[in-house]
Design a protein around this motif. Sequence first.
Motif, PDB file in Angstrom:
ATOM      1  N   GLY A 142       0.784  -1.230   0.000  1.00 38.02           N
ATOM      2  CA  GLY A 142       0.000   0.000   0.000  1.00 38.02           C
ATOM      3  C   GLY A 142       0.811   1.273   0.000  1.00 38.02           C
ATOM      4  N   THR A 152      -2.518   4.794   2.235  1.00 36.77           N
ATOM      5  CA  THR A 152      -3.560   3.798   2.499  1.00 36.77           C
ATOM      6  C   THR A 152      -4.825   4.444   3.061  1.00 36.77           C
ATOM      7  OG1 THR A 152      -2.855   3.343   4.783  1.00 36.77           O
ATOM      8  CG2 THR A 152      -1.797   2.064   3.021  1.00 36.77           C
ATOM      9  N   SER A 211      -7.340   2.228   5.077  1.00 33.21           N
ATOM     10  CA  SER A 211      -8.673   1.927   4.539  1.00 33.21           C
ATOM     11  C   SER A 211      -8.645   1.483   3.081  1.00 33.21           C
ATOM     12  CB  SER A 211      -9.585   3.149   4.679  1.00 33.21           C
ATOM     13  OG  SER A 211      -9.160   4.208   3.828  1.00 33.21           O
ATOM     14  N   ARG A 212      -7.460   1.478   2.427  1.00 37.75           N
ATOM     15  CA  ARG A 212      -7.405   1.039   1.035  1.00 37.75           C
ATOM     16  C   ARG A 212      -6.034   0.432   0.735  1.00 37.75           C
ATOM     17  NH1 ARG A 212      -7.169   7.163  -1.072  1.00 37.75           N
ATOM     18  NH2 ARG A 212      -4.955   7.526  -0.680  1.00 37.75           N
ATOM     19  N   GLY A 213      -6.036  -0.596  -0.088  1.00 36.13           N
ATOM     20  CA  GLY A 213      -4.812  -1.194  -0.602  1.00 36.13           C
ATOM     21  C   GLY A 213      -3.823  -1.649   0.450  1.00 36.13           C
ATOM     22  N   ARG A 242     -11.277   8.541  -7.440  1.00 37.32           N
ATOM     23  CA  ARG A 242     -11.669   7.461  -6.530  1.00 37.32           C
ATOM     24  C   ARG A 242     -12.143   6.237  -7.306  1.00 37.32           C
ATOM     25  NH1 ARG A 242     -17.384   7.805  -4.618  1.00 37.32           N
ATOM     26  NH2 ARG A 242     -18.407   9.607  -5.565  1.00 37.32           N
ATOM     27  N   LYS A 302     -10.482   3.085  -9.371  1.00 40.08           N
ATOM     28  CA  LYS A 302      -9.205   2.404  -9.593  1.00 40.08           C
ATOM     29  C   LYS A 302      -8.849   2.312 -11.069  1.00 40.08           C
ATOM     30  CE  LYS A 302     -11.220  -2.258  -9.586  1.00 40.08           C
ATOM     31  NZ  LYS A 302     -11.208  -3.585  -8.922  1.00 40.08           N
ATOM     32  N   HIS A 339      -4.470   7.986  -7.195  1.00 42.37           N
ATOM     33  CA  HIS A 339      -5.613   8.626  -6.552  1.00 42.37           C
ATOM     34  C   HIS A 339      -5.484  10.134  -6.416  1.00 42.37           C
ATOM     35  CE1 HIS A 339      -2.691   7.636  -3.418  1.00 42.37           C
ATOM     36  NE2 HIS A 339      -3.156   8.663  -2.748  1.00 42.37           N
TER      37      HIS A 339
END
Length: 327
Positions: free
Chosen positions: A130, A163, A167-169, A266, A268, A291
């Motif tokens: 991430g 991240t 919360s992501r990746g 937002r 991918k 992002h």
Amino acid sequence: MQEKLSTLCSVLNKDQPVLVQTHDFPDHDALGAAYALLKLLETYGYKVEIAYGGHIQSLSLIEFVEYLNHPLLKLDEIDDLKKYQVVIVDGSPFKGTVKYVGGILKAVIDHHPERMQSTAAYTDIRVGIGACSSIIWSYWKESGKEYDEMTATAMIAGIQLDTAFLSRGVSKLDLDAYYELYFKSDVQKTYQMIKTTINICDLEEIGRAFTDYLRIDNFLIVELSEDYSRAILSVVADFLIWIKDISFVIVLETDGPEYKLSARSRDKNLDAGWLIQEAVKDMGSGGGHAHMAGGVIDAERYCGKTVFLNSIIKLANSEQGNNCGRK
């Protein structure tokens, strides 16, 4: 030293200064990873500096740089490209996130897929990670050396940014790094620096920011006609990207000889860094992450918001754009 770190050091000459270079228009992860790698290489006797291309985009990032209290070189300030051996972190000329290399390329350390084969003597690309700061943390663990609080704070700030506070990746390496760094860093300071901040005097400017916009499908562009700071552009972009049915936002300040811009995605499948880099390459320069991205445009070459936004959409729908998004 274990395999990764020892291999990196084997391609670096201690008699030549090392330049740790970030992706263009760096963020907290790029600078945090660069700072942590600089500190690690210094423990092995290397003379190291940090450089970046583009601009420092936000007030929170300026605060982060001030906290690190370490000089940064801009690429256009480097006259002798043979002076440095370069290690690029959190970016790659083989992905397009680095336009110019500030010396002799020796290594690339990144967590984004490259679009062409790397020719660097050392390459460590970990697509499932991430944050690049997590990779540099693993180098510290391999070394068996101890990092100080500021280095820990630099790395955890990078993980938090890339991240979105886990919360992501997020990978296991990110979690392992975050867990250890949490207890060795100034977490309250990182939270303060990562959250985009503005001055009270900026409120009126933000209120005027929504008077001139164009929406095409899920793409939105806003033009600000006064001289806004990059911090304002970031705040507006961060807000607009969460509007329902909007997946890609560009906020552009149209004042002065150079127009500053900030972009957010937002989706991918919409790589903001690549889209901005390609869209502005004939008008200026830009780049960043999937992002979030930034850039500058020569005012005399700006094509107008309708043409500009349509060019972004065309790139996004192109085969290359689709391949970029799938990666």
